[in-house]
Design an enzyme around this catalytic site. Structure first.
Site, PDB file in Angstrom:
ATOM      1  N   GLY A   6      30.800  33.773  15.089  1.00 47.68           N
ATOM      2  CA  GLY A   6      31.535  33.913  13.832  1.00 47.68           C
ATOM      3  C   GLY A   6      31.289  35.302  13.272  1.00 47.68           C
ATOM      4  O   GLY A   6      31.243  35.515  12.076  1.00 47.68           O
ATOM      5  N   GLY A   9      33.649  37.071  10.516  1.00 44.56           N
ATOM      6  CA  GLY A   9      33.837  36.439   9.200  1.00 44.56           C
ATOM      7  C   GLY A   9      33.217  37.263   8.077  1.00 44.56           C
ATOM      8  O   GLY A   9      32.656  38.334   8.298  1.00 44.56           O
ATOM      9  N   GLN A  10      33.318  36.713   6.844  1.00 45.53           N
ATOM     10  CA  GLN A  10      32.841  37.461   5.662  1.00 45.53           C
ATOM     11  C   GLN A  10      31.364  37.804   5.781  1.00 45.53           C
ATOM     12  O   GLN A  10      30.944  38.926   5.494  1.00 45.53           O
ATOM     13  CB  GLN A  10      33.062  36.628   4.392  1.00 45.53           C
ATOM     14  N   ASP A  32      33.328  35.795  18.425  1.00 47.46           N
ATOM     15  CA  ASP A  32      34.203  35.096  17.480  1.00 47.46           C
ATOM     16  C   ASP A  32      35.421  34.608  18.259  1.00 47.46           C
ATOM     17  O   ASP A  32      35.689  35.061  19.383  1.00 47.46           O
ATOM     18  CB  ASP A  32      34.637  36.072  16.345  1.00 47.46           C
ATOM     19  N   TYR A 140      33.378  20.034   3.152  1.00 49.12           N
ATOM     20  CA  TYR A 140      32.520  21.185   3.459  1.00 49.12           C
ATOM     21  C   TYR A 140      31.078  20.878   3.040  1.00 49.12           C
ATOM     22  O   TYR A 140      30.142  21.043   3.823  1.00 49.12           O
ATOM     23  CB  TYR A 140      33.053  22.400   2.698  1.00 49.12           C
ATOM     24  N   LYS A 144      27.788  20.357   5.366  1.00 51.33           N
ATOM     25  CA  LYS A 144      26.602  21.208   5.199  1.00 51.33           C
ATOM     26  C   LYS A 144      25.362  20.349   4.947  1.00 51.33           C
ATOM     27  O   LYS A 144      24.283  20.623   5.458  1.00 51.33           O
ATOM     28  CB  LYS A 144      26.818  22.199   4.040  1.00 51.33           C
TER      29      LYS A 144
HETATM   30  C1  VAH Z   1      32.921  28.353  -0.627  1.00 52.52           C
HETATM   31  N1  VAH Z   1      32.056  30.621  -0.495  1.00 52.52           N
HETATM   32  O1  VAH Z   1      33.407  28.651  -1.693  1.00 52.52           O
HETATM   33  C2  VAH Z   1      31.819  29.245  -0.073  1.00 52.52           C
HETATM   34  C3  VAH Z   1      30.464  28.821  -0.594  1.00 52.52           C
HETATM   35  C4  VAH Z   1      29.127  28.066  -2.582  1.00 52.52           C
HETATM   36  C5  VAH Z   1      30.472  28.486  -2.088  1.00 52.52           C
HETATM   37  O2  VAH Z   1      29.960  27.769   0.135  1.00 52.52           O
HETATM   38  O3  VAH Z   1      33.279  27.377  -0.013  1.00 52.52           O
END
Ligand code: VAH
Length: 308
Positions: A6, A9-10, A32, A140, A144
């Protein structure tokens, strides 16, 4: 040798450049799905890699004599809500592939980022502690949180030295962000420069934990460089630098661009942000491996406006 997955990515672009500076260009293999980012071109080895292809990843680890893996590929919060099952599959399977190969090949270390997104509306919103109620409401955040559990499991059960940080929203200018809820704090700088106006998709008093990318990169490397005996958190460390609202960052920008104006048009990302903490308690990161942020809102704003 280090493999960054990756790398376009940012976070990946800046982490790859920082690792190459520290360990030597040829000792950091960037990978990537996408084609090589311009800022990486000519700075070291680059390979195309789909981290979901475990066999391909395993061959690459062996062929390049990889001893450390930084896994940064993921679907972020806002994008994840548009395709939850895909986000779950990519965020989980990529991690499981890396953890299992780390165990099989006895890799020295693995880094995998978690996020303040693991917290939800039932977690304490102020100075959210390391150990507290964790009921994420985005896919997400769920991925995590589950990933943190897997990291701790592979460490305790198989001795894999995997380390992780719960990043706040990250702000940077070198590489575009990838579909995050906190990305308003990046867009605002570009809009301020180009149009002297920004319409925020989060309401004016939405406080969120944030961090400037140089601090995040340094935290990552300091964590990975720390003596393993000091790492007492094998899920993911809370990490903090500052918290601010759209109104506050707008006022800070106005100090540099007096004609800057803001409007507010909250969208689906408002609900995501409302479920996240306003501020984070990162006492354990400070105690265990000496974490200390260097950028506050004023210093970040000055640096962002100077560089974009
Ligand atoms: C998002 N930049 O916005 C990520 C991050 C805490 C935010 O995990 O999904």
């Amino acid at each position: 040798k280090i493999l960054v997955i990756g790398a376009c990515g940012q976070i990946g672009v800046e982490l790859t450049l920082a690792l190459r500076k520290m360990y030597g260009d040829t000792n950091v293999v960037a990978s990537d799905l996408r084609e090589e980012h311009d800022l990486l071109k000519g700075t070291g080895p680059y390979v195309s890699l789909d981290v979901m292809n475990k066999e391909m990843l395993h061959v690459l680890v062996i062929r390049h004599n990889i001893t450390q893996v930084y896994l940064l590929a993921a679907i972020l919060s806002a994008t994840g809500e548009k395709n939850p099952l895909l986000a779950w599959h990519i965020n989980m399977q990529s991690l499981l592939n890396v953890l299992d190969i780390a165990k099989e090949e006895n890799l020295d270390k693995v880094y995998w980022p978690s996020s303040i997104a693991v917290f939800g509306p039932n977690s304490p919103a102020q100075d959210t502690p390391q150990h507290t109620i964790i009921e994420p409401t985005t896919i997400y955040g769920i991925s995590k949180f589950a990933g943190e559990r897997w990291c701790e499991y592979y460490n305790h059960r198989f001795g894999v030295d995997v380390r992780s940080l719960r990043y706040p929203g990250l702000i940077s200018y070198k590489s575009a962000p990838g579909g995050g809820t906190t990305d308003y704090a990046i867009e605002i700088f570009h809009e301020a420069k180009e149009h002297q106006h920004y319409t925020s998709f989060l309401s004016e008093n939405t406080y969120l934990p944030m961090m400037y990318m140089p601090d995040a990169i340094r935290a990552t490397i300091e964590l990975m460089e720390a003596d393993a005996a000091k790492i007492n958190v094998r899920s993911a460390y809370n990490l903090s630098a500052m918290s601010f609202s759209p109104k506050e960052i707008g006022a800070e920008i106005k100090k540099h661009i007096p004609g800057f104006t803001m409007a507010y048009a909250p969208d689906y990302r408002q609900e995501i942000a409302d479920g996240w903490p306003n501020s984070i308690d990162d006492t354990l990161a400070r105690q265990d491996w000496g974490w200390k942020p260097e950028y506050d809102l004023a210093r970040m704003t000055e640096d962002m406006l100077k560089n974009i």
